[in-house]
Design an enzyme around this catalytic site. Structure first.
Site, PDB file in Angstrom:
ATOM      1  N   ARG A   8      -5.131  24.618 -29.894  1.00 14.54           N
ATOM      2  CA  ARG A   8      -5.884  23.463 -29.415  1.00 14.54           C
ATOM      3  C   ARG A   8      -6.195  22.523 -30.563  1.00 14.54           C
ATOM      4  O   ARG A   8      -6.506  22.947 -31.670  1.00 14.54           O
ATOM      5  CB  ARG A   8      -7.206  23.907 -28.788  1.00 14.54           C
ATOM      6  CG  ARG A   8      -8.021  22.739 -28.220  1.00 14.54           C
ATOM      7  CD  ARG A   8      -9.445  23.142 -27.911  1.00 14.54           C
ATOM      8  NE  ARG A   8     -10.182  23.568 -29.092  1.00 14.54           N
ATOM      9  CZ  ARG A   8     -10.690  22.747 -30.008  1.00 14.54           C
ATOM     10  NH1 ARG A   8     -10.546  21.449 -29.895  1.00 14.54           N
ATOM     11  NH2 ARG A   8     -11.347  23.227 -31.042  1.00 14.54           N
ATOM     12  N   VAL A   9      -6.062  21.233 -30.285  1.00 17.83           N
ATOM     13  CA  VAL A   9      -6.565  20.179 -31.161  1.00 17.83           C
ATOM     14  C   VAL A   9      -7.466  19.296 -30.313  1.00 17.83           C
ATOM     15  O   VAL A   9      -7.402  19.312 -29.095  1.00 17.83           O
ATOM     16  CB  VAL A   9      -5.436  19.352 -31.819  1.00 17.83           C
ATOM     17  CG1 VAL A   9      -4.657  20.186 -32.826  1.00 17.83           C
ATOM     18  CG2 VAL A   9      -4.503  18.766 -30.778  1.00 17.83           C
ATOM     19  N   SER A  10      -8.301  18.518 -30.979  1.00 17.98           N
ATOM     20  CA  SER A  10      -9.320  17.753 -30.256  1.00 17.98           C
ATOM     21  C   SER A  10      -8.839  16.430 -29.694  1.00 17.98           C
ATOM     22  O   SER A  10      -9.351  15.966 -28.680  1.00 17.98           O
ATOM     23  CB  SER A  10     -10.514  17.496 -31.174  1.00 17.98           C
ATOM     24  OG  SER A  10     -11.075  18.716 -31.566  1.00 17.98           O
ATOM     25  N   THR A  11      -7.881  15.782 -30.353  1.00 22.00           N
ATOM     26  CA  THR A  11      -7.470  14.449 -29.909  1.00 22.00           C
ATOM     27  C   THR A  11      -5.972  14.371 -29.681  1.00 22.00           C
ATOM     28  O   THR A  11      -5.201  15.179 -30.215  1.00 22.00           O
ATOM     29  CB  THR A  11      -7.867  13.374 -30.946  1.00 22.00           C
ATOM     30  OG1 THR A  11      -7.184  13.643 -32.175  1.00 22.00           O
ATOM     31  CG2 THR A  11      -9.371  13.365 -31.179  1.00 22.00           C
ATOM     32  N   GLN A  14      -3.509  14.209 -32.743  1.00 25.18           N
ATOM     33  CA  GLN A  14      -3.372  15.357 -33.632  1.00 25.18           C
ATOM     34  C   GLN A  14      -2.169  16.194 -33.215  1.00 25.18           C
ATOM     35  O   GLN A  14      -1.741  16.170 -32.065  1.00 25.18           O
ATOM     36  CB  GLN A  14      -4.643  16.214 -33.618  1.00 25.18           C
ATOM     37  CG  GLN A  14      -5.822  15.522 -34.272  1.00 25.18           C
ATOM     38  CD  GLN A  14      -7.090  16.359 -34.180  1.00 25.18           C
ATOM     39  OE1 GLN A  14      -7.460  16.805 -33.103  1.00 25.18           O
ATOM     40  NE2 GLN A  14      -7.742  16.544 -35.312  1.00 25.18           N
TER      41      GLN A  14
END
Length: 182
Positions: A8-11, A14
């Site tokens: 998982r990445v936040s944006t 990314q």
């Protein structure tokens, strides 16, 4: 007894490549990927799908626990669900083994630090916004609705539904635009 990965990445801008490669190198047969904030479990369909699919004896692998959750409550909730279902949780970059007291304590500490980091980032962001506002630089998001066009159509006698249809906006936006100048 399969090993499943979660990256998982936040944006959206990314990249997940490094996480996915590390998870595959650690033996993950399937890696679910997601671009969503970790501060909440809301809207994280890939995580929900993976959690629903895991079976007793499986292992859920992440690169770091902050990829799984950024709040200690969410992290503990996920860990509790996994334990109740007989699923192991491991991280490629952290020595996590939730079956021992020391491993559980380490796991909880990492969760506390992840939540602390999120709180610090939020504080810095709010400080930056306050400073920008004081300098007259920050004005917020540009309006997405042309209030003048809404008022002009209302002046022609059109109702909120027709104005919304013509401008491609919601009726609530029409009412907000009409009320803003009143």
């Amino acid at each position: 007894m399969a090993v499943y990965g979660y990256a998982r990445v936040s944006t959206q801008d990314q990249d997940l490549t490094i996480q996915v490669e590390a998870l595959r190198a650690a033996g993950c047969e399937i890696v679910r990927e997601e671009k969503a904030s970790g501060t909440s479990r809301e809207g994280r369909q890939e995580l929900d799908t993976l959690l629903a699919f895991l079976r007793p004896g499986d292992t859920l692998m992440v690169t770091r626990v902050d990829r799984l959750a950024r709040s200690i409550a969410d992290l503990q909730d996920i860990a509790k669900q996994l334990k109740a279902r007989g699923v192991a949780l491991k991280a490629t970059e952290q020595p996590i083994d939730t079956s021992t007291a020391a491993g559980k304590a380490f796991f909880d500490m990492l969760g506390v630090f992840a939540e602390f980091e999120t709180s610090l980032r939020r504080e810095r962001q709010m400080e930056g916004i306050a400073k920008a506002k004081a300098a007259g630089v920050y004005k917020g998001r540009k309006p997405s609705v042309d209030a003048q066009a809404v008022k002009a159509l209302a002046a022609e006698g059109l109702g909120a539904t027709e104005i919304a249809a013509r401008l491609g906006i919601g009726r609530a936006s029409v009412y907000r635009a009409l009320g803003a100048g009143a």
